[in-house]
Design a protein around this motif. Sequence first.
Motif, short mmCIF file in Angstrom:
data_model
loop_
_atom_site.label_atom_id
_atom_site.label_comp_id
_atom_site.label_asym_id
_atom_site.label_seq_id
_atom_site.Cartn_x
_atom_site.Cartn_y
_atom_site.Cartn_z
N GLN A 1 56.65 48.31 22.00
CA GLN A 1 57.92 47.79 22.52
C GLN A 1 59.11 48.60 22.02
O GLN A 1 60.21 48.47 22.53
CB GLN A 1 58.10 46.31 22.08
N ASP A 2 58.90 49.46 21.01
CA ASP A 2 59.99 50.18 20.36
C ASP A 2 59.76 51.69 20.43
O ASP A 2 58.76 52.19 19.90
CB ASP A 2 60.07 49.72 18.89
N MET A 3 60.65 52.43 21.08
CA MET A 3 60.52 53.87 21.23
C MET A 3 60.48 54.57 19.87
O MET A 3 59.63 55.42 19.63
CB MET A 3 61.69 54.42 22.06
N TYR A 4 61.37 54.19 18.97
CA TYR A 4 61.41 54.84 17.66
C TYR A 4 60.15 54.54 16.84
O TYR A 4 59.64 55.40 16.14
CB TYR A 4 62.68 54.42 16.90
N GLY A 5 59.65 53.32 16.95
CA GLY A 5 58.40 52.96 16.27
C GLY A 5 57.23 53.77 16.81
O GLY A 5 56.36 54.22 16.05
N SER A 6 57.19 53.95 18.13
CA SER A 6 56.13 54.76 18.75
C SER A 6 56.21 56.21 18.28
O SER A 6 55.18 56.85 18.02
CB SER A 6 56.23 54.70 20.27
N ILE A 7 57.42 56.73 18.15
CA ILE A 7 57.58 58.11 17.66
C ILE A 7 57.02 58.23 16.25
O ILE A 7 56.27 59.15 15.94
CB ILE A 7 59.07 58.53 17.70
N ASP A 8 57.35 57.27 15.38
CA ASP A 8 56.84 57.29 14.00
C ASP A 8 55.31 57.27 13.98
O ASP A 8 54.68 58.03 13.25
CB ASP A 8 57.37 56.08 13.22
N LEU A 9 54.70 56.39 14.79
CA LEU A 9 53.25 56.25 14.80
C LEU A 9 52.57 57.51 15.35
O LEU A 9 51.52 57.92 14.84
CB LEU A 9 52.83 55.02 15.60
N VAL A 10 53.14 58.11 16.37
CA VAL A 10 52.56 59.32 16.94
C VAL A 10 52.60 60.47 15.94
O VAL A 10 51.64 61.21 15.80
CB VAL A 10 53.28 59.70 18.26
N VAL A 11 53.70 60.59 15.22
CA VAL A 11 53.81 61.66 14.21
C VAL A 11 52.75 61.45 13.12
O VAL A 11 52.10 62.40 12.68
CB VAL A 11 55.24 61.73 13.63
N ASP A 12 52.54 60.20 12.70
CA ASP A 12 51.49 59.91 11.71
C ASP A 12 50.11 60.29 12.23
O ASP A 12 49.29 60.87 11.50
CB ASP A 12 51.51 58.43 11.32
N LYS A 13 49.84 59.98 13.51
CA LYS A 13 48.54 60.33 14.11
C LYS A 13 48.34 61.84 14.16
O LYS A 13 47.27 62.34 13.82
CB LYS A 13 48.44 59.75 15.53
N ILE A 14 49.37 62.57 14.56
CA ILE A 14 49.29 64.03 14.63
C ILE A 14 49.06 64.61 13.24
O ILE A 14 48.24 65.51 13.05
CB ILE A 14 50.57 64.63 15.26
N GLU A 15 49.76 64.07 12.25
CA GLU A 15 49.61 64.56 10.88
C GLU A 15 48.18 64.34 10.37
O GLU A 15 47.59 65.22 9.74
CB GLU A 15 50.63 63.88 9.96
N ARG A 16 47.59 63.17 10.69
CA ARG A 16 46.19 62.92 10.31
C ARG A 16 45.25 63.91 10.98
O ARG A 16 44.31 64.41 10.36
CB ARG A 16 45.80 61.49 10.67
N GLN A 17 45.51 64.22 12.26
CA GLN A 17 44.66 65.18 12.97
C GLN A 17 44.75 66.57 12.33
O GLN A 17 43.74 67.26 12.21
CB GLN A 17 45.09 65.28 14.44
N ILE A 18 45.94 66.97 11.93
CA ILE A 18 46.11 68.28 11.29
C ILE A 18 45.33 68.32 9.98
O ILE A 18 44.60 69.28 9.72
CB ILE A 18 47.61 68.58 11.05
N ARG A 19 45.47 67.27 9.16
CA ARG A 19 44.74 67.24 7.89
C ARG A 19 43.23 67.24 8.12
O ARG A 19 42.49 67.93 7.41
CB ARG A 19 45.17 66.03 7.07
N LYS A 20 42.76 66.50 9.11
CA LYS A 20 41.34 66.44 9.43
C LYS A 20 40.84 67.82 9.87
O LYS A 20 39.78 68.27 9.45
CB LYS A 20 41.10 65.41 10.52
N ASN A 21 41.61 68.50 10.71
CA ASN A 21 41.24 69.83 11.18
C ASN A 21 41.18 70.82 10.02
O ASN A 21 40.27 71.63 9.92
CB ASN A 21 42.23 70.31 12.24
N LYS A 22 42.16 70.74 9.14
CA LYS A 22 42.18 71.63 7.97
C LYS A 22 40.97 71.39 7.08
O LYS A 22 40.39 72.31 6.54
CB LYS A 22 43.47 71.43 7.19
N THR A 23 40.57 70.12 6.94
CA THR A 23 39.42 69.78 6.12
C THR A 23 38.15 70.36 6.73
O THR A 23 37.31 70.90 6.01
CB THR A 23 39.31 68.25 5.98
N LYS A 24 38.02 70.27 8.04
CA LYS A 24 36.84 70.84 8.71
C LYS A 24 36.77 72.34 8.51
O LYS A 24 35.71 72.90 8.23
CB LYS A 24 36.89 70.54 10.21
N ILE A 25 37.92 73.01 8.64
CA ILE A 25 37.96 74.46 8.46
C ILE A 25 37.58 74.82 7.03
O ILE A 25 36.81 75.73 6.78
CB ILE A 25 39.35 75.02 8.81
#
Length: 182
Positions: free
Chosen positions: A72-96
């Motif tokens: 329901q909140d654009m700013y809240g969605s932005i925060d959550l998406v950035v957290d998801k992207i950051e987790r993906q980056i860390r996960k990818n780095k761990t795999k490498i």
Amino acid sequence: MIKFSIRGENIEVTDAIRNYVESKLAKIEKYFVEDNEIDTRVNLKVYREKTAKVEVTIHLDSVTLRAEDVSQDMYGSIDLVVDKIERQIRKNKTKIAKKHREKIPTGHVFTSEFEAEEVEEVPEIKIVRTKNLTLKPMSVEEARLQMELLGHDFFIYTDAENNETNVLYRREDGNLGLIEAK
């Protein structure tokens, strides 16, 4: 350096929203080598029922990262998406790091895209079952019926019209998606 492309659907991307997105996504810059340009696309959508959807796609040399959030909140969605992207980056780095562990000092990652950084241990994922299948030519509607009959979330088949391999899958929103291999 992050190169932003921010667009809105049913919403005007104001300077306040643009600055908020850019400042939030700037925190992922620490994961990348300084001289790499990071192509980041952000799509902001607002629906009639007053929900906001934020999609972020980051194209790198060897991988594409993508995350989305609806709330329901654009700013809240932005925060959550950035957290998801950051987790993906860390996960990818761990795999490498795990792949190159013999060649690299323990606990550090060095690639053309990422700077050296401590990484967390991720449990190994094993293939526990292999299945062989024969692809039968059929229409999308036949594939949908087969998928539902089998109770699966996806179905692989050969398109009867063009003889290409396709994947039909159920999306999180309950609708179907179609992947057409070329």
